[in-house]
Design a protein around this motif. Structure first.
Motif, PDB file in Angstrom:
ATOM      1  N   LYS A   1       0.829  -1.199   0.000  1.00  0.00           N
ATOM      2  CA  LYS A   1       0.000   0.000   0.000  1.00  0.00           C
ATOM      3  C   LYS A   1       0.871   1.259   0.000  1.00  0.00           C
ATOM      4  O   LYS A   1       0.616   2.206  -0.748  1.00  0.00           O
ATOM      5  CB  LYS A   1      -0.921  -0.028   1.236  1.00  0.00           C
ATOM      6  N   GLU A   2       1.913   1.243   0.835  1.00  0.00           N
ATOM      7  CA  GLU A   2       2.829   2.372   0.910  1.00  0.00           C
ATOM      8  C   GLU A   2       3.558   2.577  -0.424  1.00  0.00           C
ATOM      9  O   GLU A   2       3.751   3.714  -0.867  1.00  0.00           O
ATOM     10  CB  GLU A   2       3.857   2.087   2.017  1.00  0.00           C
ATOM     11  N   ALA A   3       3.954   1.470  -1.048  1.00  0.00           N
ATOM     12  CA  ALA A   3       4.646   1.569  -2.346  1.00  0.00           C
ATOM     13  C   ALA A   3       3.725   2.157  -3.415  1.00  0.00           C
ATOM     14  O   ALA A   3       4.163   2.972  -4.235  1.00  0.00           O
ATOM     15  CB  ALA A   3       5.152   0.192  -2.776  1.00  0.00           C
ATOM     16  N   ILE A   4       2.450   1.769  -3.398  1.00  0.00           N
ATOM     17  CA  ILE A   4       1.485   2.308  -4.375  1.00  0.00           C
ATOM     18  C   ILE A   4       1.272   3.807  -4.140  1.00  0.00           C
ATOM     19  O   ILE A   4       1.252   4.598  -5.087  1.00  0.00           O
ATOM     20  CB  ILE A   4       0.138   1.541  -4.304  1.00  0.00           C
ATOM     21  N   THR A   5       1.137   4.200  -2.879  1.00  0.00           N
ATOM     22  CA  THR A   5       0.970   5.620  -2.539  1.00  0.00           C
ATOM     23  C   THR A   5       2.173   6.428  -3.011  1.00  0.00           C
ATOM     24  O   THR A   5       2.037   7.500  -3.616  1.00  0.00           O
ATOM     25  CB  THR A   5       0.789   5.791  -1.008  1.00  0.00           C
ATOM     26  N   LYS A   6       3.354   5.887  -2.761  1.00  0.00           N
ATOM     27  CA  LYS A   6       4.578   6.585  -3.156  1.00  0.00           C
ATOM     28  C   LYS A   6       4.670   6.692  -4.675  1.00  0.00           C
ATOM     29  O   LYS A   6       4.992   7.746  -5.226  1.00  0.00           O
ATOM     30  CB  LYS A   6       5.807   5.872  -2.586  1.00  0.00           C
ATOM     31  N   MET A   7       4.356   5.581  -5.373  1.00  0.00           N
ATOM     32  CA  MET A   7       4.410   5.579  -6.845  1.00  0.00           C
ATOM     33  C   MET A   7       3.444   6.626  -7.404  1.00  0.00           C
ATOM     34  O   MET A   7       3.781   7.356  -8.352  1.00  0.00           O
ATOM     35  CB  MET A   7       4.070   4.186  -7.400  1.00  0.00           C
ATOM     36  N   THR A   8       2.253   6.720  -6.824  1.00  0.00           N
ATOM     37  CA  THR A   8       1.272   7.711  -7.277  1.00  0.00           C
ATOM     38  C   THR A   8       1.847   9.124  -7.146  1.00  0.00           C
ATOM     39  O   THR A   8       1.778   9.929  -8.081  1.00  0.00           O
ATOM     40  CB  THR A   8      -0.029   7.584  -6.452  1.00  0.00           C
ATOM     41  N   ARG A   9       2.436   9.393  -5.995  1.00  0.00           N
ATOM     42  CA  ARG A   9       3.057  10.703  -5.753  1.00  0.00           C
ATOM     43  C   ARG A   9       4.160  10.987  -6.784  1.00  0.00           C
ATOM     44  O   ARG A   9       4.237  12.075  -7.361  1.00  0.00           O
ATOM     45  CB  ARG A   9       3.611  10.724  -4.312  1.00  0.00           C
ATOM     46  N   VAL A  10       4.996  10.003  -7.051  1.00  0.00           N
ATOM     47  CA  VAL A  10       6.111  10.181  -7.994  1.00  0.00           C
ATOM     48  C   VAL A  10       5.599  10.418  -9.417  1.00  0.00           C
ATOM     49  O   VAL A  10       6.098  11.295 -10.127  1.00  0.00           O
ATOM     50  CB  VAL A  10       7.063   8.959  -7.950  1.00  0.00           C
ATOM     51  N   LEU A  11       4.590   9.642  -9.816  1.00  0.00           N
ATOM     52  CA  LEU A  11       4.018   9.815 -11.171  1.00  0.00           C
ATOM     53  C   LEU A  11       3.413  11.212 -11.323  1.00  0.00           C
ATOM     54  O   LEU A  11       3.508  11.833 -12.393  1.00  0.00           O
ATOM     55  CB  LEU A  11       2.955   8.739 -11.442  1.00  0.00           C
ATOM     56  N   GLU A  12       2.805  11.720 -10.246  1.00  0.00           N
ATOM     57  CA  GLU A  12       2.213  13.069 -10.291  1.00  0.00           C
ATOM     58  C   GLU A  12       3.293  14.144 -10.386  1.00  0.00           C
ATOM     59  O   GLU A  12       3.087  15.203 -10.970  1.00  0.00           O
ATOM     60  CB  GLU A  12       1.353  13.302  -9.030  1.00  0.00           C
ATOM     61  N   GLU A  13       4.450  13.867  -9.790  1.00  0.00           N
ATOM     62  CA  GLU A  13       5.545  14.832  -9.723  1.00  0.00           C
ATOM     63  C   GLU A  13       6.388  14.862 -11.006  1.00  0.00           C
ATOM     64  O   GLU A  13       7.125  15.819 -11.254  1.00  0.00           O
ATOM     65  CB  GLU A  13       6.452  14.406  -8.560  1.00  0.00           C
ATOM     66  N   PHE A  14       6.326  13.769 -11.765  1.00  0.00           N
ATOM     67  CA  PHE A  14       7.176  13.591 -12.950  1.00  0.00           C
ATOM     68  C   PHE A  14       6.806  14.615 -14.029  1.00  0.00           C
ATOM     69  O   PHE A  14       5.681  14.654 -14.499  1.00  0.00           O
ATOM     70  CB  PHE A  14       6.963  12.179 -13.492  1.00  0.00           C
ATOM     71  N   MET A  15       7.742  15.490 -14.390  1.00  0.00           N
ATOM     72  CA  MET A  15       7.450  16.485 -15.426  1.00  0.00           C
ATOM     73  C   MET A  15       8.290  16.205 -16.652  1.00  0.00           C
ATOM     74  O   MET A  15       9.510  16.149 -16.578  1.00  0.00           O
ATOM     75  CB  MET A  15       7.768  17.892 -14.918  1.00  0.00           C
ATOM     76  N   ILE A  16       7.595  15.986 -17.759  1.00  0.00           N
ATOM     77  CA  ILE A  16       8.306  15.746 -19.012  1.00  0.00           C
ATOM     78  C   ILE A  16       7.513  16.395 -20.140  1.00  0.00           C
ATOM     79  O   ILE A  16       6.310  16.207 -20.254  1.00  0.00           O
ATOM     80  CB  ILE A  16       8.544  14.227 -19.231  1.00  0.00           C
ATOM     81  N   GLU A  17       8.198  17.198 -20.944  1.00  0.00           N
ATOM     82  CA  GLU A  17       7.538  17.888 -22.045  1.00  0.00           C
ATOM     83  C   GLU A  17       8.231  17.620 -23.374  1.00  0.00           C
ATOM     84  O   GLU A  17       9.420  17.308 -23.405  1.00  0.00           O
ATOM     85  CB  GLU A  17       7.477  19.402 -21.769  1.00  0.00           C
ATOM     86  N   GLY A  18       7.455  17.693 -24.438  1.00  0.00           N
ATOM     87  CA  GLY A  18       7.987  17.472 -25.781  1.00  0.00           C
ATOM     88  C   GLY A  18       7.542  16.143 -26.369  1.00  0.00           C
ATOM     89  O   GLY A  18       7.445  15.991 -27.578  1.00  0.00           O
ATOM     90  N   ILE A  19       7.324  15.166 -25.498  1.00  0.00           N
ATOM     91  CA  ILE A  19       6.848  13.849 -25.964  1.00  0.00           C
ATOM     92  C   ILE A  19       5.691  13.388 -25.078  1.00  0.00           C
ATOM     93  O   ILE A  19       5.552  13.824 -23.948  1.00  0.00           O
ATOM     94  CB  ILE A  19       7.957  12.766 -25.897  1.00  0.00           C
ATOM     95  N   LYS A  20       4.853  12.509 -25.634  1.00  0.00           N
ATOM     96  CA  LYS A  20       3.800  11.864 -24.844  1.00  0.00           C
ATOM     97  C   LYS A  20       4.393  10.621 -24.172  1.00  0.00           C
ATOM     98  O   LYS A  20       5.283   9.979 -24.739  1.00  0.00           O
ATOM     99  CB  LYS A  20       2.645  11.445 -25.758  1.00  0.00           C
TER     100      LYS A  20
END
Ligand code: MV4
Length: 449
Positions: free
Chosen positions: A402-421
């Protein structure tokens, strides 16, 4: 006895994040590194990070990363002791392993003969059966004539699955539901296999509907020692491409883990496996496990096992190739916490996962406690269209799943990448899926979403 002092210099016959992963292991082991690269990879991070780099040809893999003569030439001019093949490209090519050794370069992987045996899936299955590892009912050897194919299918009962002996990874499989279709599909499967893999050999198994894909990481040394490092759950995939892997599996308890580990060890012992490797199993709805195939390489998803065991699998793999003994015994292996990996691909989930190469115009990589990101991208890097679309592996670790899923969600939300999908939106949807959160997953999960 003259003690072998180990490798001074290794050539990495690969690119992308796995080339970086191997260079990092080498640096920590005090081993010099040589990168190879194609014309379009001149600005790639693995070229920057290696001690030396050799351009081996044009973009097309067959003239660069798949060209055995060019890679051997690079080994000769740079004077390396060994070659690490990574995954993909030549990693499971027994002829490449053989040629490396014939030219005096140690191949970092199992013996060529073992790679060859594991490449024939029906032969590998036969080894498993002889080693006392449960296999899926079906033809023991490759089937040659329609008559015996029909008899075997009748015996095990429909539905059955036809697989190419040299296929693997889901390519060239056919599911057959009734006796009236068997002849047709045997012929189709065999001729497709001939075209794709150069051999029309096929074998038949009872078809298991929506199984779970669970694999066991093993390490074997050249002195006959073998340890297993627990399992990875790899059921979240789409069209035979894994999207998410985790360790441990939410469905595997201590008892099943020991059975899977013992089975993997028995198999490795039987075939004389010496390197890092993976024994793949299918798990049916009743938690029965069956041997599927063996991957005789380091795998994309190895980091989740590293995160829950604390073992650096790539370093171990290199030490094993140097002739050293395993640095750990089975009783030293403890699975602690839970780790999840999301494979971020340069693909557009809204456009049928079409690949989206091009320039990364802005990038911010998340971090924080329990976060690992294995990637080769940087701001202004241009992803070439010639290779696979993996751009980053995010690994999140927690005390619990559960903790790993919560952390992964936070990281995916924080990940900023532009120029490509990228596939980040799909990963977020999975992390927020109730069934996924409950661990109710199988190989049909993504298609049902
Ligand atoms: C199967 C199967 C069901 N029954 N074999 C696909 C990859 C290849 N290595 C073997 N695969 C399968 N073999 C029997 N007898 C279902 C699959 C399969 C699958 C396996 C692992 C992960 C994802 C999969 C997706 C679809 C089918």
């Amino acid at each position: 006895m003259g003690g072998f002092i180990g490798f001074k210099k290794i050539l990495i016959a690969n690119r992308g994040e796995i080339a970086l992963r191997i260079i990092r292991a080498c640096r920590e082991l005090g081993i010099e590194t040589v990168a190879i690269y194609s014309d379009v990879d001149e600005s790639s991070m693995h070229v920057v990070m290696a001690d030396e780099a050799v351009c081996i040809g044009p973009a097309s893999p067959k003239d660069s990363y798949l060209s055995i003569p060019r890679i051997i030439s690079a080994c000769e001019i740079s004077g390396v002791d060994a070659v690490h093949p990574g995954y993909g490209f030549l990693a499971e090519n027994p002829r490449f392993a053989e040629i490396c050794e014939e030219n005096g370069f140690k191949f970092i992987g199992p013996k060529p003969e073992v790679i060859r045996e594991m490449g024939n899936k029906s032969e590998a299955k036969e080894f498993a059966r002889k080693a006392g590892v449960p296999v899926i009912p079906g033809s023991n050897k490759a089937v040659t004539d329609i008559g015996s194919a029909e008899r075997i299918a009748e015996e095990i009962g429909y539905p059955v699955i036809i697989k190419a002996a040299f296929g693997g990874g889901g390519r060239g499989m056919k599911i057959v539901h009734s006796t009236r279709d068997i002849e047709k599909f045997i012929n189709i499967a065999s001729s497709e296999a001939e075209t794709a893999f150069g051999s029309g050999d096929i074998y038949i198994e009872k078809y298991i509907e929506n199984p779970r894909h669970i694999e066991v990481q093993i390490l074997g040394d050249e002195h006959g020692n073998i340890v297993w490092l627990g399992e990875r759950e790899c059921s979240i995939q789409r069209r035979h491409q894994k999207l998410i892997e985790e360790a441990p599996s939410p469905i595997v308890d201590e008892d099943l883990r020991k059975k899977l580990g013992d089975a993997a060890k028995r198999f490795a012992n039987y075939v004389g496996y010496a390197s890092a490797g993976t024994v793949e199993f299918l798990l049916n709805g009743d938690k029965n496990y069956y041997f599927m195939e063996v991957n005789s390489r380091i795998q994309v998803e190895h980091p989740v096992t590293e995160e829950v065991t604390g073992v650096d699998i790539v370093k171990e793999q290199i030490r094993i190739a140097e002739g050293e003994r395993l640095s750990l015994k089975q009783e030293d292996v403890r699975i602690e916490g839970s780790a999840i990996e999301c494979r971020i691909n340069a693909e557009d989930p809204d456009k049928n996962f079409m690949s989206t190469p091009g320039k990364i115009t802005a990038l911010y990589l998340p971090g924080g406690h329990g976060v690992r990101i294995d990637t080769n991208i940087y701001t202004d890097y241009v992803i070439p269209p010639h290779y696979d679309s993996l751009v980053a592996k995010i690994i999140a670790k927690g005390k619990t799943r559960k903790e790993a899923i919560t952390k992964m969600t936070r990281v995916l939300e924080e990940f900023m990448i532009e120029g490509i999908k990228t596939t980040i939106p799909l990963h977020l949807a999975i992390m927020r899926n109730e069934k996924f959160i409950k661990g109710e997953i199988d190989t049909g999960f993504v298609e049902r979403m």
